[in-house]
Design a protein around this motif. Sequence first.
Motif, PDB file in Angstrom:
ATOM      1  N   HIS A  34       1.243  -1.099   0.147  1.00 40.90           N
ATOM      2  CA  HIS A  34       0.033   0.031  -0.358  1.00 40.90           C
ATOM      3  C   HIS A  34       0.899   1.454   0.188  1.00 40.90           C
ATOM      4  O   HIS A  34       1.993   1.247   0.512  1.00 40.90           O
ATOM      5  CB  HIS A  34      -1.058   0.468   1.339  1.00 40.90           C
ATOM      6  CG  HIS A  34      -1.590   1.361   1.234  1.00 40.90           C
ATOM      7  ND1 HIS A  34      -2.548   1.280   1.081  1.00 40.90           N
ATOM      8  CD2 HIS A  34      -1.490   2.086   1.699  1.00 40.90           C
ATOM      9  CE1 HIS A  34      -2.988   2.607   0.915  1.00 40.90           C
ATOM     10  NE2 HIS A  34      -2.300   3.225   2.030  1.00 40.90           N
ATOM     11  N   GLU A  35       0.733   1.847  -0.752  1.00 37.73           N
ATOM     12  CA  GLU A  35       1.672   3.248  -1.016  1.00 37.73           C
ATOM     13  C   GLU A  35       0.552   4.830  -1.200  1.00 37.73           C
ATOM     14  O   GLU A  35      -0.918   4.746  -2.174  1.00 37.73           O
ATOM     15  CB  GLU A  35       1.843   3.626  -2.575  1.00 37.73           C
ATOM     16  CG  GLU A  35       2.992   2.179  -2.033  1.00 37.73           C
ATOM     17  CD  GLU A  35       3.717   1.387  -3.358  1.00 37.73           C
ATOM     18  OE1 GLU A  35       3.072   2.414  -4.395  1.00 37.73           O
ATOM     19  OE2 GLU A  35       4.434   1.162  -3.668  1.00 37.73           O
ATOM     20  N   GLU A  36       0.945   5.853  -0.360  1.00 40.60           N
ATOM     21  CA  GLU A  36       0.249   7.570  -0.340  1.00 40.60           C
ATOM     22  C   GLU A  36       0.993   8.392  -1.086  1.00 40.60           C
ATOM     23  O   GLU A  36       1.986   8.212  -0.877  1.00 40.60           O
ATOM     24  CB  GLU A  36      -0.458   7.524   1.163  1.00 40.60           C
ATOM     25  CG  GLU A  36      -0.901   6.491   1.993  1.00 40.60           C
ATOM     26  CD  GLU A  36      -2.765   7.217   1.414  1.00 40.60           C
ATOM     27  OE1 GLU A  36      -2.965   7.967   1.421  1.00 40.60           O
ATOM     28  OE2 GLU A  36      -3.800   6.185   2.234  1.00 40.60           O
ATOM     29  N   GLU A  38       1.528  11.744  -2.223  1.00 44.96           N
ATOM     30  CA  GLU A  38       0.157  13.898  -2.291  1.00 44.96           C
ATOM     31  C   GLU A  38       0.081  14.493  -3.374  1.00 44.96           C
ATOM     32  O   GLU A  38      -0.668  15.152  -3.513  1.00 44.96           O
ATOM     33  CB  GLU A  38       1.606  14.746  -1.153  1.00 44.96           C
ATOM     34  CG  GLU A  38       1.804  13.492  -0.263  1.00 44.96           C
ATOM     35  CD  GLU A  38       1.026  14.054   1.077  1.00 44.96           C
ATOM     36  OE1 GLU A  38      -0.336  14.715   0.761  1.00 44.96           O
ATOM     37  OE2 GLU A  38       0.665  12.973   1.629  1.00 44.96           O
ATOM     38  N   LYS A  52      -3.827  14.397  -3.868  1.00 53.00           N
ATOM     39  CA  LYS A  52      -3.642  12.894  -2.971  1.00 53.00           C
ATOM     40  C   LYS A  52      -4.416  12.130  -3.010  1.00 53.00           C
ATOM     41  O   LYS A  52      -5.622  12.199  -3.542  1.00 53.00           O
ATOM     42  CB  LYS A  52      -3.809  13.488  -1.568  1.00 53.00           C
ATOM     43  CG  LYS A  52      -3.695  12.316  -0.581  1.00 53.00           C
ATOM     44  CD  LYS A  52      -2.742  13.011   0.730  1.00 53.00           C
ATOM     45  CE  LYS A  52      -3.297  12.114   1.702  1.00 53.00           C
ATOM     46  NZ  LYS A  52      -3.277  11.764   3.199  1.00 53.00           N
ATOM     47  N   TRP A  53      -4.250  10.983  -4.019  1.00 50.81           N
ATOM     48  CA  TRP A  53      -4.246   9.351  -3.733  1.00 50.81           C
ATOM     49  C   TRP A  53      -3.324   8.521  -3.161  1.00 50.81           C
ATOM     50  O   TRP A  53      -2.675   8.465  -2.610  1.00 50.81           O
ATOM     51  CB  TRP A  53      -4.304   9.134  -4.958  1.00 50.81           C
ATOM     52  CG  TRP A  53      -2.992   9.146  -6.168  1.00 50.81           C
ATOM     53  CD1 TRP A  53      -2.358  10.433  -6.286  1.00 50.81           C
ATOM     54  CD2 TRP A  53      -2.364   7.955  -6.297  1.00 50.81           C
ATOM     55  NE1 TRP A  53      -1.301   9.774  -6.804  1.00 50.81           N
ATOM     56  CE2 TRP A  53      -0.743   8.680  -7.039  1.00 50.81           C
ATOM     57  CE3 TRP A  53      -2.505   7.159  -6.975  1.00 50.81           C
ATOM     58  CZ2 TRP A  53       0.000   7.378  -8.038  1.00 50.81           C
ATOM     59  CZ3 TRP A  53      -2.058   6.077  -7.334  1.00 50.81           C
ATOM     60  CH2 TRP A  53      -0.629   6.105  -7.809  1.00 50.81           C
ATOM     61  N   SER A  54      -3.570   7.468  -2.914  1.00 47.73           N
ATOM     62  CA  SER A  54      -3.460   6.202  -2.436  1.00 47.73           C
ATOM     63  C   SER A  54      -3.499   5.125  -3.816  1.00 47.73           C
ATOM     64  O   SER A  54      -4.145   4.868  -4.846  1.00 47.73           O
ATOM     65  CB  SER A  54      -4.208   5.642  -1.364  1.00 47.73           C
ATOM     66  OG  SER A  54      -4.987   4.853  -1.379  1.00 47.73           O
ATOM     67  N   THR A  56      -3.139   0.422  -3.797  1.00 51.00           N
ATOM     68  CA  THR A  56      -2.973  -0.643  -3.273  1.00 51.00           C
ATOM     69  C   THR A  56      -3.467  -1.558  -3.872  1.00 51.00           C
ATOM     70  O   THR A  56      -3.845  -1.612  -4.322  1.00 51.00           O
ATOM     71  CB  THR A  56      -4.086  -1.207  -1.813  1.00 51.00           C
ATOM     72  OG1 THR A  56      -4.848   0.433  -1.336  1.00 51.00           O
ATOM     73  CG2 THR A  56      -4.251  -2.335  -1.039  1.00 51.00           C
ATOM     74  N   TYR A  75      -8.818  11.174  -3.097  1.00 55.38           N
ATOM     75  CA  TYR A  75      -9.096  11.350  -1.592  1.00 55.38           C
ATOM     76  C   TYR A  75     -10.108  12.251  -2.220  1.00 55.38           C
ATOM     77  O   TYR A  75      -9.855  13.371  -3.463  1.00 55.38           O
ATOM     78  CB  TYR A  75      -8.301  12.131  -0.594  1.00 55.38           C
ATOM     79  CG  TYR A  75      -7.651  10.927  -0.162  1.00 55.38           C
ATOM     80  CD1 TYR A  75      -8.056  11.014   0.991  1.00 55.38           C
ATOM     81  CD2 TYR A  75      -6.613  10.148  -0.079  1.00 55.38           C
ATOM     82  CE1 TYR A  75      -7.154  10.036   2.138  1.00 55.38           C
ATOM     83  CE2 TYR A  75      -5.382   9.933   0.131  1.00 55.38           C
ATOM     84  CZ  TYR A  75      -5.924   8.744   1.501  1.00 55.38           C
ATOM     85  OH  TYR A  75      -5.650   8.708   2.411  1.00 55.38           O
ATOM     86  N   ALA A 278      -4.132   4.296   7.239  1.00 58.28           N
ATOM     87  CA  ALA A 278      -4.400   5.270   6.334  1.00 58.28           C
ATOM     88  C   ALA A 278      -6.010   5.395   6.054  1.00 58.28           C
ATOM     89  O   ALA A 278      -6.635   6.267   6.263  1.00 58.28           O
ATOM     90  CB  ALA A 278      -4.140   4.934   4.894  1.00 58.28           C
ATOM     91  N   ASP A 282      -8.266   8.442   7.082  1.00 57.56           N
ATOM     92  CA  ASP A 282      -8.900   9.521   6.710  1.00 57.56           C
ATOM     93  C   ASP A 282     -10.084   9.593   7.197  1.00 57.56           C
ATOM     94  O   ASP A 282     -11.399   9.226   7.311  1.00 57.56           O
ATOM     95  CB  ASP A 282      -9.023   8.602   5.131  1.00 57.56           C
ATOM     96  CG  ASP A 282      -9.692   9.784   4.021  1.00 57.56           C
ATOM     97  OD1 ASP A 282     -10.509  10.459   4.150  1.00 57.56           O
ATOM     98  OD2 ASP A 282     -10.533   8.144   2.913  1.00 57.56           O
TER      99      ASP A 282
END
Length: 298
Positions: A34-36, A38, A52-54, A56, A75, A278, A282
């Motif tokens: 999982h990575e976040e 900016e 911002k996004w992630s 998975t 997000y 995360a 959120d």
Amino acid sequence: MASCRALHFVFKVGNRPRAASFYRDLLGMRILRHEEFEEGCKATCNGPYDGKWSKTMVGYGPEDEHFVAELTYNYGVGEYRLGNDFLGMTVVSSQAVSNARKLEWPLKEVAKGVFETEAPGGYKFYLEDKEQPKKDPVLKVSLAVSNLQKSINYWSSLLGMKVYERDEEKQKALLGYADNQCKLELRGIGEMVDHGTASGRIAFSCSKEELPDIEALMKKENQKILTPLVSLDTPGKATVQVVILADPDGHEICFVGDQAFRELSQVDPSGNKLLDDAMAADKSEEWFAKHKLQKASA
């Protein structure tokens, strides 16, 4: 392109907790990493969004040997409009069928021992009620095409896929790079393909040296290149090179250098916790509810 390998399909998710529950608790997949981020991806991995996004990655085993799902979450975006482009992912797992029944998740038998269900967001999955194989249980990804012959020519002649099956009467074909890999099923739908805003992406790896050749071939054949060869950075992990294409119906196709991707895609033992942390951090759902607003619809 004999070295090509099927990697994953990208799904945009608007409700991350519900999506995580579907892939983990119903399908029985693992959180692989999982990575976040900016800001938006240079290759629009998260779609045409700058915030911002992630990401998975979920699957039945390491990405070196399994076809997996990439869940991208923007997000502030609560839902996406489905088109008619993605027709389903087929998984062999009686355990997933059992899980769906226990969770009282809607199932519809569409053929003997084959059940249709939907992931949050409306993405269709087909579950074959058979013992989950030790090899990859993900059999195929099915995509809609407007002209089957034209699409077969593109995927086989230009991208080097082998045609495993073809049925003119049912307007479908099964293609792939190797017998032991997830296959791509193309189905003619007799109309234009609509990608909506939920438009996904299928990814393959190849040797890094082949990437410029793929780009050059597409230019020579006047085919669409969405993102010319570019390097993508993931903080603390390997940098990969990718080129993003679009087939005749606009299906997005990512080719990535294999060696760097194998380094990037190592299973992260903390992936599950990173995702849970995360989601806990959120507070966007609470914020929108408090202000009596709804998240944006893409």
